[in-house]
Design a protein around this motif. Structure first.
Motif, PDB file in Angstrom:
ATOM      1  N   SER A 298       0.730  -1.469  -0.017  1.00  0.00           N
ATOM      2  CA  SER A 298      -0.295  -0.177   0.207  1.00  0.00           C
ATOM      3  C   SER A 298       1.058   1.258   0.260  1.00  0.00           C
ATOM      4  CB  SER A 298      -0.647   0.325   0.935  1.00  0.00           C
ATOM      5  OG  SER A 298      -0.338   0.189   2.305  1.00  0.00           O
ATOM      6  N   VAL A 299       2.141   0.989   0.489  1.00  0.00           N
ATOM      7  CA  VAL A 299       2.905   2.910   0.816  1.00  0.00           C
ATOM      8  C   VAL A 299       3.831   2.072  -0.639  1.00  0.00           C
ATOM      9  CG1 VAL A 299       2.342   3.194   2.694  1.00  0.00           C
ATOM     10  CG2 VAL A 299       4.068   1.544   2.601  1.00  0.00           C
ATOM     11  N   GLU A 300       3.880   0.964  -1.474  1.00  0.00           N
ATOM     12  CA  GLU A 300       4.750   0.901  -2.898  1.00  0.00           C
ATOM     13  C   GLU A 300       6.536   0.240  -2.095  1.00  0.00           C
ATOM     14  OE1 GLU A 300       4.548   3.673  -6.088  1.00  0.00           O
ATOM     15  OE2 GLU A 300       2.962   3.255  -5.747  1.00  0.00           O
ATOM     16  N   VAL A 301       6.001  -0.166  -0.495  1.00  0.00           N
ATOM     17  CA  VAL A 301       7.976  -0.696  -0.577  1.00  0.00           C
ATOM     18  C   VAL A 301       8.596  -1.403  -0.306  1.00  0.00           C
ATOM     19  CG1 VAL A 301       8.579  -1.179   1.521  1.00  0.00           C
ATOM     20  CG2 VAL A 301       7.631   0.626   1.710  1.00  0.00           C
ATOM     21  N   GLY A 302       9.296  -1.816  -1.989  1.00  0.00           N
ATOM     22  CA  GLY A 302       9.599  -3.469  -1.532  1.00  0.00           C
ATOM     23  C   GLY A 302      10.290  -4.065  -1.323  1.00  0.00           C
ATOM     24  N   SER A 303      11.033  -3.501  -0.119  1.00  0.00           N
ATOM     25  CA  SER A 303      11.649  -4.278   0.825  1.00  0.00           C
ATOM     26  C   SER A 303      12.164  -2.964   1.790  1.00  0.00           C
ATOM     27  CB  SER A 303      12.808  -4.826   0.108  1.00  0.00           C
ATOM     28  OG  SER A 303      13.655  -4.463  -0.128  1.00  0.00           O
ATOM     29  N   LEU A 304      11.902  -3.805   3.653  1.00  0.00           N
ATOM     30  CA  LEU A 304      12.550  -3.308   4.126  1.00  0.00           C
ATOM     31  C   LEU A 304      13.717  -4.067   5.365  1.00  0.00           C
ATOM     32  CD1 LEU A 304      10.352  -1.009   6.392  1.00  0.00           C
ATOM     33  CD2 LEU A 304      11.555  -2.850   7.942  1.00  0.00           C
ATOM     34  N   LEU A 305      14.643  -3.274   5.608  1.00  0.00           N
ATOM     35  CA  LEU A 305      15.823  -3.858   6.612  1.00  0.00           C
ATOM     36  C   LEU A 305      15.615  -3.374   7.922  1.00  0.00           C
ATOM     37  CD1 LEU A 305      18.393  -5.344   6.999  1.00  0.00           C
ATOM     38  CD2 LEU A 305      19.129  -2.878   6.509  1.00  0.00           C
ATOM     39  N   PHE A 306      14.220  -4.091   8.501  1.00  0.00           N
ATOM     40  CA  PHE A 306      14.292  -3.913  10.192  1.00  0.00           C
ATOM     41  C   PHE A 306      15.376  -4.021  10.707  1.00  0.00           C
ATOM     42  CE2 PHE A 306      12.138  -5.482  13.945  1.00  0.00           C
ATOM     43  CZ  PHE A 306      10.760  -5.322  14.175  1.00  0.00           C
ATOM     44  N   VAL A 307      15.817  -3.202  12.295  1.00  0.00           N
ATOM     45  CA  VAL A 307      16.722  -2.946  13.186  1.00  0.00           C
ATOM     46  C   VAL A 307      16.542  -2.574  14.379  1.00  0.00           C
ATOM     47  CG1 VAL A 307      19.013  -2.080  13.014  1.00  0.00           C
ATOM     48  CG2 VAL A 307      18.176  -2.252  10.587  1.00  0.00           C
ATOM     49  N   PRO A 308      16.868  -3.245  15.348  1.00  0.00           N
ATOM     50  CA  PRO A 308      16.019  -2.372  16.247  1.00  0.00           C
ATOM     51  C   PRO A 308      17.642  -1.509  16.964  1.00  0.00           C
ATOM     52  CG  PRO A 308      17.167  -4.726  16.847  1.00  0.00           C
ATOM     53  CD  PRO A 308      17.515  -4.238  14.730  1.00  0.00           C
ATOM     54  N   LEU A 309      16.893  -0.201  17.667  1.00  0.00           N
ATOM     55  CA  LEU A 309      17.305  -0.044  18.401  1.00  0.00           C
ATOM     56  C   LEU A 309      17.593  -0.103  19.298  1.00  0.00           C
ATOM     57  CD1 LEU A 309      16.244   3.392  16.544  1.00  0.00           C
ATOM     58  CD2 LEU A 309      17.513   2.065  15.753  1.00  0.00           C
TER      59      LEU A 309
END
Ligand code: ADP
Length: 593
Positions: A298-309
């Protein structure tokens, strides 16, 4: 390699190679090998960290280029196949009859006729491969050669020559790959250094994210960066911070996923790539994955790198680096660097939060101090008028001739108490006035007449107790940049204390002189002196000495607090030097006019 991943060649979405010179260098190597070694199809594939071979360069028929360039193929299947190969030293030859790879799924082969291939002739399904090794002997990828222009399986002499070409090409490929890795590391290290630099100078969490967000997005060549902070209960706290790309809101289901997994990801120190064609982290259920991917779509994101802070054991939030559908895949270098940045940002966020909390506390204390000041001022004002009335009537009563001696003694006691109260009220009002105003309008003030007048005022009391008062004044005026009334108050309090806390027959000396761009005013006595412990608190409001001889004297404990406040308001400072039983010297430094 993940079990969910396809076991056949698939096209890769963009990659970090898409815009580099290294890729052109690899293509040139492939072209060189094709030309010199005489093959119509030469390809260079590089092993990625996720267990796939990525074909980066290819010389060959258009159809082959279309299928193979930027395709991914599983490394392990090729390694199994290599076990069946004929060992030609640096080269491995896989004759078509030893082929175990499913050629329908694995890449591209020429559709030249397969029947009646003469002995010694090249079969369309033969493969000639030069595996490439890194400096540490690890498998880096391979150089593949097919379709020899002479149509023959290379003869023994040709193999020797081919081996030389393959070795040279191999070295060139290795150098190119290493340069590329190094460039990537340098770029990411640069980003990390930028973050640390920006983070150390930034104060609120919001400012920190605004400052660093841009650097992270740029450094990772991401389309956007999302940061969701977590509250103390590990739940999403506040809005999503977005850098680059449109403003987005995380749907409640996604927020719940973040809340549920952030802390665990931090504890395990792991990052995850979330994308439609990537294996999903095992902790997520099908429905959760579907919800995530729907949201990305829905927001045109192909991939996301998920990183904890986070910092220490605590996770403060998560960041997501996004790329569009045609964006490059996330490399292992990028994942590792992102985790490092998660730590740096986490530490900076922890500092920013502590700083913000301290700021709040200081503000609360300031508010409390203001309130106390206002309360004291109001109460003092309310006391002042009735007190004046009481003292006025006491004075009238004293002149009443018909009073008995007892009544006179009582009235004298009322008078003493009233005077003491009036002093406290007066000092409190003065102290408040000094806190209140930033309206100091300094002018040159000569200290000499002030000192003379103050000594004059104290002369009667001093004479009564045999105390000598001396002023040591320079012939020229000692000009202070200040307010006369306030400076008068300083000299008055210091001199009256010196007299009050002196033994009978003692001496008090007041001195002033200009030293550089300061004026030094000294008030010295040889009286009671002040213990070291008392000196530490001398200028605090309401402080009175622990020395019984000093406490026996009337006082409010506000005189020196007033002195210090005036001196500080003038941009000066005050020092005391004293020894119990030996006397005290107060030194005031003020800006000279
Ligand atoms: P007050 O004199 O009204 O008690 P001050 O703030 O002026 O309040 O002084 C605080 C305390 O410091 C005094 O109670 C006294 O014990 C001590 N002090 C101040 N000046 C001297 C001095 N010149 N010699 C000895 N003690 C002093």
């Amino acid at each position: 390699m993940s079990e969910d991943a396809p076991d056949f060649v698939r096209p890769v979405r963009g990659s970090r190679w898409s815009d580099t010179q290294s890729r052109d260098a690899l293509q040139a190597i492939a072209e060189g090998v094709a030309e010199v070694a005489g093959f119509d199809l030469v390809g260079i594939s590089v092993a990625r960290e996720d267990g796939y071979l990525h074909t980066l360069a290819l010389v060959g028929p258009e159809e082959a280029r279309r299928v193979l360039v930027d395709s991914l193929a599983p490394v392990d299947q090729l390694l199994v196949q290599l076990e069946t190969a004929e060992d030609w030293g640096a080269l491995k030859f896989i004759p078509h009859d030893k082929l175990v790879l499913d050629i329908e799924k694995w890449g591209w082969f020429s559709d030249a006729p397969r029947d009646n291939v003469a002995a010694g002739a090249w079969h369309p399904e033969d493969m000639l491969i030069a595996p490439l090794e890194g400096a540490d002997g690890g498998f880096l990828g391979f150089l593949g050669m097919e379709l020899p222009r002479d149509g023959l399986v290379p003869s023994a002499e040709k193999r020797a020559l081919l081996e030389i070409y393959a070795r040279q090409a191999g070295r060139a490929v290795v150098t190119t790959l290493e340069r590329e890795r190094l460039a990537e590391r340098v770029r990411l290290a640069g980003t990390a250094a930028d973050i640390v630099r920006l983070a150390s100078g930034t104060q609120s969490p919001e400012a920190l994210l605004a400052e660093c967000g841009r650097e992270v997005t740029r450094g990772f060549r991401a389309d956007s960066l999302w940061v969701q902070l977590l509250g103390p209960d590990h739940r999403c706290d506040g809005p999503l911070h977005v850098d680059g790309g449109p403003t987005v809101r995380l749907p409640s289901g996604v927020r719940a996923l973040v809340s549920a997994h952030a802390q665990r990801a931090w504890e395990r120190q792991c990052v995850a790539v979330l994308a439609p064609d990537r294996p999903v982290p095992g902790v997520l259920g099908d429905e959760q994955v579907a919800e995530l991917l729907d949201f990305f779509a829905s927001v045109e994101v192909g991939s996301l790198l998920f990183v904890p802070l986070g910092a220490g054991p605590a996770c403060f939030g998560v960041m997501g680096l996004t790329r569009g559908h045609h964006g490059a895949e996330w490399s292992d270098e990028e994942s590792a660097a992102a985790l490092d940045i998660g730590r740096d940002l986490g530490r900076a966020l922890a500092n920013a939060r502590t700083f913000a909390r301290e700021h709040e506390l200081v503000q609360e204390l300031q508010d409390l101090a203001d309130y106390k000041g206002r309360l004291v001022a109001t109460v003092s004002h309310e006391l002042k008028n009735p007190l004046s009335a009481i003292l006025g009537y006491v004075e009238m009563l004293e002149s009443e001739p018909s009073l008995s001696d007892d009544a006179r003694a009582w009235i004298a006691a009322i008078q003493r108490g009233g005077d003491r109260l009036a002093r406290v009220v007066g000092d409190l009002l003065l102290l408040h006035e000094l806190t209140d105003a930033d309206d100091l309008e300094p002018a040159p003030v000569d200290l000499a007449p002030i000192v003379d007048e103050v000594l004059e005022m104290n002369a009667a009391v001093a004479r009564g107790r045999g105390i000598t008062l001396t002023a040591e004044q320079p012939p020229e005026p000692t000009l202070v940049l200040g307010v006369a009334r306030d400076l008068d108050q300083v000299v008055t309090n210091l001199v009256s204390n010196a007299v009050k806390y002196s033994t009978d027959g003692g001496s008090v000396t007041v001195r002033h002189e200009r030293v550089g761009d300061e004026v030094v005013l000294t008030c010295a006595d040889d009286g009671f002196g002040i213990s070291e412990a008392d000196q530490a608190q001398l200028f605090a409001e309401f402080f009175r000495s622990s020395n019984p001889a000093a406490v026996a004297q009337p006082g409010t404990g506000l005189g020196l607090a007033i002195v210090r406040r005036i001196v500080v308001r003038h941009g000066g400072r005050i020092e005391v030097e004293s020894e119990l039983g030996r006397g005290s010297t107060f030194r005031v430094y003020l800006p000279s006019a």
